[in-house]
Design an enzyme around this catalytic site. Structure first.
Site, PDB file in Angstrom:
ATOM      1  N   CYS A 175      37.400  25.631  41.885  1.00  0.00           N
ATOM      2  CA  CYS A 175      37.863  26.730  41.041  1.00  0.00           C
ATOM      3  C   CYS A 175      38.997  27.491  41.710  1.00  0.00           C
ATOM      4  O   CYS A 175      39.728  28.219  41.045  1.00  0.00           O
ATOM      5  CB  CYS A 175      36.700  27.659  40.709  1.00  0.00           C
ATOM      6  N   GLU A 185      32.002  33.553  37.127  1.00  0.00           N
ATOM      7  CA  GLU A 185      33.119  33.127  37.982  1.00  0.00           C
ATOM      8  C   GLU A 185      33.572  31.789  37.430  1.00  0.00           C
ATOM      9  O   GLU A 185      32.864  30.791  37.542  1.00  0.00           O
ATOM     10  CB  GLU A 185      32.647  33.020  39.442  1.00  0.00           C
TER      11      GLU A 185
END
Length: 521
Positions: free
Chosen positions: A302, A263
């Protein structure tokens, strides 16, 4: 100002059922607002290969011997340990991560909430130890030959390498899925903000809830950890796309065919629909959430919004509204009253933000620069503007991991919105703000191939809107391409990363027996 810890302290690793301080001076953890040294950490001298073997050989059998409900009970207790010590953890997050109290809550409460979600999910799975995938399928004509799929726990260790921005939530979401699936974990947080993760690790061990070998915690650099991976292990990583690519290409990972889930950072986008007028409820939601995503955790997320697309005729109004809202955010030491944004994690990260702004400014104009204290990790928020998004190549290539976003014009069609979002080559989450159901549906489908999640902001759901940056355990978190091409969470889907799906063919009676001891998943 921030109160100093009785520091620097030495934080330790937990390997083979004991706490171990690594050798040598180690890495120094600091308060990025003050530069104060808080702690040191080292893994030098720790036998990481032995730690992995212990997890596989002791922790694996112990966890697999438990049913889902029993594993869920562990997760419930771990969530409770975090909640009980919440105030202490928030204080550590503010000191070591430069978090405002709100930022710290987002991380710590996200950790306990995710563990609690999977505890509840596991209770519903009951006494089974593995999952069934669909029903048995007849394969024979003259005999009761049949086939079906099952998900069973992998026989290795789950190596969980996490980013510096979410030292609590980042590892908790992985631990929740791995534990419930029946895999022991080796948790390796980013060293520079490891104080919160280390304190949670202490709480977990002190709870006496963890089965022997089920929990390994590494405080310090990863060293040769990846050199000891085996084929049944799982490597789950959160961090930069560049580091994720290196992990995938690691010789041991390639040699053993280790399962890897990444990720990574991404150039997430927000799209304003042509129906949204300045001053309308959806306009206000758009402005509020874009600014929040830019400044929460000083933009070190993120899921933060990096690119903002608005209809060409709304460009100047959007610029004025965003600048006005950004100007309300006070930057400073999170311990000070009224501070809305703290520093980035280090002086090095501040320099990286400045270099990134200089790069993307080659194709976009810096429209506004905020105020910030000088030195340490403090960095000013920036809004850039590009009237021609296709000419601003660096905006779609370079992620500035800080409080920076670029506002760009588009012609107002759903198809173009999807195309421009896709220039980022894969994102974790992008947003569309509109009350026009036809536009929203078309834009969502046009954006979907480039995103792991699409968030819709609209007036009718504004009262309960959580914002695009909130990762929900019941929905997948991950994204294609640059975002890592991986997935986490998503309810039961999150367990699948730590399990093997196997097709079984044979007499239907045997398959029925297997089915009676599993649960649909």
């Amino acid at each position: 100002m921030s109160e100093p810890l009785s520091a620097p302290i030495r934080i330790e690793s937990y390997v083979e059922e004991r706490w171990v301080a690594g050798e040598g001076p180690g890495s120094t953890l600091v308060n990025p607002a003050t530069g104060e040294a808080l702690a040191t950490a080292s893994t030098t001298g720790i036998d990481l290969g032995a730690a992995l073997r212990h997890a596989r050989e002791v922790g694996g059998p112990a966890l697999r011997a438990l049913n889902f409900a029993q594993r869920a009970g562990i997760l419930k207790g771990l969530a409770g340990a975090i909640k009980e010590h919440r105030d202490e953890l928030l204080s550590l997050a503010m000191k070591n991560g430069g978090n405002t109290k709100g930022d710290a809550k987002f991380d710590v409460d996200g950790a306990s909430g995710t563990l609690a979600f999977y505890a509840n999910l596991g209770r519903g799975l009951g006494e089974a130890r593995y999952l069934l995938d669909g029903e048995a399928v007849p394969l024979g004509r003259a005999t009761p030959l049949a086939g079906r799929h099952v998900w069973v726990p992998r026989r290795g260790a789950a190596v969980l390498v996490n980013a510096y921005n979410f030292p609590a939530w980042g590892f908790a979401e992985k631990v929740a899925c791995a534990f419930l699936a029946g895999m022991p974990v080796v948790v390796k947080p980013a060293t520079q903000t490891a104080l919160v993760a280390w304190r949670i690790a202490r709480l977990f061990v002190d709870s006496s809830l963890l089965p022997a070998g089920g929990w390994t915690f590494l405080a310090g650099p990863a060293g040769d950890l990846l050199d000891h991976l085996e084929a049944q292990d799982v490597l789950a990583f959160t961090g930069s796309a560049a580091t994720g690519a290196k992990m995938r290409a690691h010789p041991r990972v390639l040699e053993k065919g280790v399962r890897v889930n990444v990720e990574a950072d991404s150039l997430n986008a927000a799209v304003l629909g042509p129906d949204v007028a300045p001053g309308s409820p959806t306009w206000e939601l758009f402005v509020k959430e874009v600014v929040h995503e830019m400044t929460q955790k000083a933009g070190q997320k993120c899921t933060a919004t990096r690119r903002v697309f608005v209809p060409r005729e709304r460009l100047q109004a959007a610029r004025a509204a965003l600048v006005g809202k950004l100007g309300e955010v006070r930057v400073g030491d999170p311990a000070d009253e009224g501070v809305g944004m703290g520093p980035v994690v280090s002086d090095g990260q501040r320099r990286d933000v400045e270099a990134g702004v200089a790069e993307i400014a080659r194709g976009a104009a810096v429209a506004w620069t905020g105020e910030a204290p000088s030195g340490n990790g403090f960095v000013a928020a920036r809004l850039l503007v590009a009237e021609d998004p296709r000419a601003a190549a660096a905006v779609h290539r370079r992620e500035v991991f800080g409080p920076v976003a670029t506002l760009m014009a588009y012609d107002g069609t759903a198809e173009e919105a999807g195309e421009l979002v896709g220039l980022g080559e894969g994102s974790l989450v992008s947003s569309v703000y509109s009350d026009d159901a036809e536009f929203v549906a078309a834009a969502t489908l046009a954006m979907a191939p480039f995103n792991g999640r699409v968030y819709i902001g609209a007036a009718e759901v504004a009262a309960e809107a959580l914002g695009p940056g909130t990762v929900l355990p019941g929905l997948v978190h991950g994204g294609p391409g640059r975002a890592g091409s991986g997935e986490e969470l998503g309810g039961l889907r999150g367990l699948h990363h730590y399990m093997q799906r196997t097709a079984v063919q044979g007499p239907k009676a045997v398959l029925d027996r297997i089915g009676s001891e599993g649960v649909a998943g």
